[in-house]
Design an enzyme around this catalytic site. Structure first.
Site, PDB file in Angstrom:
ATOM      1  N   HIS A  47      -0.918   4.711   8.627  1.00  9.38           N
ATOM      2  CA  HIS A  47      -1.703   5.725   7.913  1.00  9.38           C
ATOM      3  C   HIS A  47      -3.109   5.715   8.515  1.00  9.38           C
ATOM      4  O   HIS A  47      -4.030   5.096   8.003  1.00  9.38           O
ATOM      5  CB  HIS A  47      -1.758   5.424   6.418  1.00  9.38           C
ATOM      6  CG  HIS A  47      -2.672   6.337   5.660  1.00  9.38           C
ATOM      7  ND1 HIS A  47      -2.448   7.693   5.556  1.00  9.38           N
ATOM      8  CD2 HIS A  47      -3.833   6.099   4.992  1.00  9.38           C
ATOM      9  CE1 HIS A  47      -3.425   8.245   4.847  1.00  9.38           C
ATOM     10  NE2 HIS A  47      -4.274   7.298   4.510  1.00  9.38           N
ATOM     11  N   GLN A  76      -5.257 -10.568  -3.898  1.00  7.59           N
ATOM     12  CA  GLN A  76      -4.342  -9.803  -4.741  1.00  7.59           C
ATOM     13  C   GLN A  76      -2.898 -10.266  -4.530  1.00  7.59           C
ATOM     14  O   GLN A  76      -2.110 -10.319  -5.479  1.00  7.59           O
ATOM     15  CB  GLN A  76      -4.506  -8.313  -4.474  1.00  7.59           C
ATOM     16  CG  GLN A  76      -5.890  -7.817  -4.897  1.00  7.59           C
ATOM     17  CD  GLN A  76      -6.027  -6.313  -4.872  1.00  7.59           C
ATOM     18  OE1 GLN A  76      -5.093  -5.586  -4.556  1.00  7.59           O
ATOM     19  NE2 GLN A  76      -7.217  -5.842  -5.222  1.00  7.59           N
ATOM     20  N   VAL A 123      -2.440   1.456  -1.521  1.00  9.90           N
ATOM     21  CA  VAL A 123      -3.081   2.738  -1.243  1.00  9.90           C
ATOM     22  C   VAL A 123      -4.398   2.533  -0.506  1.00  9.90           C
ATOM     23  O   VAL A 123      -4.759   3.305   0.381  1.00  9.90           O
ATOM     24  CB  VAL A 123      -3.326   3.513  -2.556  1.00  9.90           C
ATOM     25  CG1 VAL A 123      -3.961   4.874  -2.284  1.00  9.90           C
ATOM     26  CG2 VAL A 123      -2.020   3.671  -3.331  1.00  9.90           C
ATOM     27  N   GLY A 124      -5.129   1.475  -0.881  1.00  2.09           N
ATOM     28  CA  GLY A 124      -6.427   1.209  -0.282  1.00  2.09           C
ATOM     29  C   GLY A 124      -6.316   0.956   1.209  1.00  2.09           C
ATOM     30  O   GLY A 124      -5.473   0.186   1.665  1.00  2.09           O
ATOM     31  N   ASN A 125      -7.171   1.602   1.994  1.00  2.00           N
ATOM     32  CA  ASN A 125      -7.093   1.515   3.453  1.00  2.00           C
ATOM     33  C   ASN A 125      -7.786   0.281   4.013  1.00  2.00           C
ATOM     34  O   ASN A 125      -8.751  -0.198   3.424  1.00  2.00           O
ATOM     35  CB  ASN A 125      -7.704   2.786   4.056  1.00  2.00           C
ATOM     36  CG  ASN A 125      -6.800   3.979   3.848  1.00  2.00           C
ATOM     37  OD1 ASN A 125      -5.588   3.885   3.988  1.00  2.00           O
ATOM     38  ND2 ASN A 125      -7.391   5.112   3.508  1.00  2.00           N
ATOM     39  N   ARG A 149     -14.793  -1.519  12.824  1.00  2.31           N
ATOM     40  CA  ARG A 149     -13.423  -1.559  12.324  1.00  2.31           C
ATOM     41  C   ARG A 149     -12.981  -2.986  12.014  1.00  2.31           C
ATOM     42  O   ARG A 149     -12.333  -3.254  10.996  1.00  2.31           O
ATOM     43  CB  ARG A 149     -12.500  -0.913  13.362  1.00  2.31           C
ATOM     44  CG  ARG A 149     -11.020  -0.913  13.001  1.00  2.31           C
ATOM     45  CD  ARG A 149     -10.288   0.069  13.900  1.00  2.31           C
ATOM     46  NE  ARG A 149      -8.859  -0.160  13.890  1.00  2.31           N
ATOM     47  CZ  ARG A 149      -8.187  -0.763  14.875  1.00  2.31           C
ATOM     48  NH1 ARG A 149      -8.840  -1.214  15.923  1.00  2.31           N
ATOM     49  NH2 ARG A 149      -6.887  -0.912  14.813  1.00  2.31           N
ATOM     50  N   ARG A 177       0.857  16.510   3.218  1.00  4.42           N
ATOM     51  CA  ARG A 177      -0.046  17.350   4.010  1.00  4.42           C
ATOM     52  C   ARG A 177       0.728  18.110   5.078  1.00  4.42           C
ATOM     53  O   ARG A 177       0.522  19.315   5.275  1.00  4.42           O
ATOM     54  CB  ARG A 177      -1.123  16.471   4.664  1.00  4.42           C
ATOM     55  CG  ARG A 177      -2.162  15.932   3.706  1.00  4.42           C
ATOM     56  CD  ARG A 177      -2.996  14.824   4.335  1.00  4.42           C
ATOM     57  NE  ARG A 177      -4.155  14.476   3.511  1.00  4.42           N
ATOM     58  CZ  ARG A 177      -4.916  13.411   3.705  1.00  4.42           C
ATOM     59  NH1 ARG A 177      -4.630  12.560   4.690  1.00  4.42           N
ATOM     60  NH2 ARG A 177      -5.948  13.178   2.917  1.00  4.42           N
ATOM     61  N   ASP A 225       0.381  11.821   3.787  1.00  5.72           N
ATOM     62  CA  ASP A 225       0.477  12.453   5.094  1.00  5.72           C
ATOM     63  C   ASP A 225       1.684  13.383   5.157  1.00  5.72           C
ATOM     64  O   ASP A 225       1.613  14.485   5.704  1.00  5.72           O
ATOM     65  CB  ASP A 225       0.583  11.378   6.176  1.00  5.72           C
ATOM     66  CG  ASP A 225      -0.541  10.367   6.079  1.00  5.72           C
ATOM     67  OD1 ASP A 225      -1.707  10.775   6.153  1.00  5.72           O
ATOM     68  OD2 ASP A 225      -0.244   9.167   5.904  1.00  5.72           O
TER      69      ASP A 225
END
Length: 356
Positions: free
Chosen positions: A209, A134, A151-153, A120, A184, A181
């Site tokens: 997230h 970025q 959006v990218g984790n 991780r 969902r 989420d």
């Protein structure tokens, strides 16, 4: 439904989606990772008007890595072949300066995925470097009022890093995607009580997230025959709501990978459109949505600066976190868990990109 009612409905839909009245100034939208699975689905949804409506002209820039140049060109070819009326211009690039120049909305989809054997901390370090670059590019080239959705984790921490390296852009302009989420969670509750998903409102996603997120139905309602019922009242099973439901929402992405042998793509792209639409067009009256926003030291007693998902409303492009919701002991324990993870992520990520 009789034939006349059907005809009226079709005429209404035709008027709604007709693009002949496109005369608004174009908005510049940049999507990173545009040729990847999520990006590919997203850029076509943008062309269909899902992001800002069917009459808003868009100058769409697709930003990709040099190694994905062929896929980028192929995606642009398909976009052009769709002949979407609202896409005033379609650009593709592998350079930050061209990708972010003057952009009004930046949707940062591209990120390094977790590979075999990757820990991780290694994933956090790799993405911290990417989103530092970025952030610096947005600082240098984007509109001063650019709206940024990461959006990218790991999306929350990537959003925090991006904002850190774009200091002249307001922190309120940086968000992370937790709408997937929320969507969902709404779908699972709708199936549970046998209603349309649009009749389920105000589920809150608190925190990160990740699998520590907390899907909370304490404020959620279901509309049935014009009457509003609480989700807790309809389901009357706190054990399921606090354990099985929370875990199902948190682990939904993994369950999709297990079945599809690929990660969520269309549902993530759809959630991006929902997030940006509600942010810039506005949330419906009486409805709030979940967004990852950067804390200011005051929200819900969270003193540290992290990107945390809260219940939000938006008007005129300005997000407001709804305050005043009280947490019981169970809710507090879930909040503490997800906040702890975010603080750990922040420490690991900043240790890589900030000089001491």
């Amino acid at each position: 439904m009789d034939s006349s009612a059907t005809t009226r409905r079709l005429q209404h839909l035709s008027r709604h989606f007709k693009a002949s009245n496109i005369n608004t100034p174009a908005v510049r939208v940049t999507v990173t990772g545009a040729a990847g699975n999520i990006g590919y689905a997203l850029v076509h949804m943008i062309g269909q008007g899902r992001l800002l409506g069917p009459n808003q002209q868009i100058i769409l820039t697709l930003l990709e890595l040099p190694m994905a140049k062929d896929q980028l060109e192929g995606t642009m070819m398909e976009l052009r072949d769709c002949a979407f009326p609202i896409l005033k211009e379609i650009k593709g690039t592998t350079q930050y300066d061209q990708g972010f120049m003057g952009c009004d909305i930046a949707i940062l989809v591209g990120a390094k995925p977790r590979g075999p054997g990757m820990e991780r901390k290694d994933l956090l370090a790799a993405n911290a470097r990417i989103f530092k670059e970025q952030g610096e590019a947005l600082e240098k080239y984007a509109s001063r009022n650019v709206k940024v959705l990461v959006v990218g984790n790991p999306a929350n921490t990537n959003a925090l890093i991006t904002a850190h390296f774009a200091p002249s852009i307001p922190k309120t302009n940086f968000t992370a995607l937790t709408r997937l989420d929320q969507n969902r969670a709404q779908s699972i509750i709708a199936q549970k009580v046998n209603v349309n998903v649009e009749d389920v409102r105000n589920i809150i996603i608190w925190g990160n997230h990740s699998t520590t997120q907390f899907a909370d139905v304490s404020q959620a309602t279901v509309q049935q025959n014009g009457i509003s019922y609480t989700v807790r009242g309809l389901i009357a099973d706190d054990t399921w709501l606090q354990k099985a439901f929370v875990e199902q929402v948190a682990k939904r992405g993994g369950a999709i990978i297990e079945k599809r042998k690929a990660s969520s793509a269309a549902s993530a792209a759809s959630a991006v459109c929902d997030h940006i639409h509600d942010w810039l067009i506005g949330t419906d009256n009486g409805t709030f949505v979940s967004m990852g926003v950067i804390t200011d030291g005051k929200l819900y007693g969270i003193k540290e600066q992290v990107c945390f998902s809260f219940p939000c409303v938006s008007k005129d492009g300005n997000i407001k976190v709804l305050e005043g919701f009280k947490w019981d002991q169970f809710q507090q324990s879930m909040i503490d868990k997800t906040l702890k993870e975010l603080l750990e992520e922040k420490e690991m990520a900043l240790s890589v990109v900030v000089s001491k």
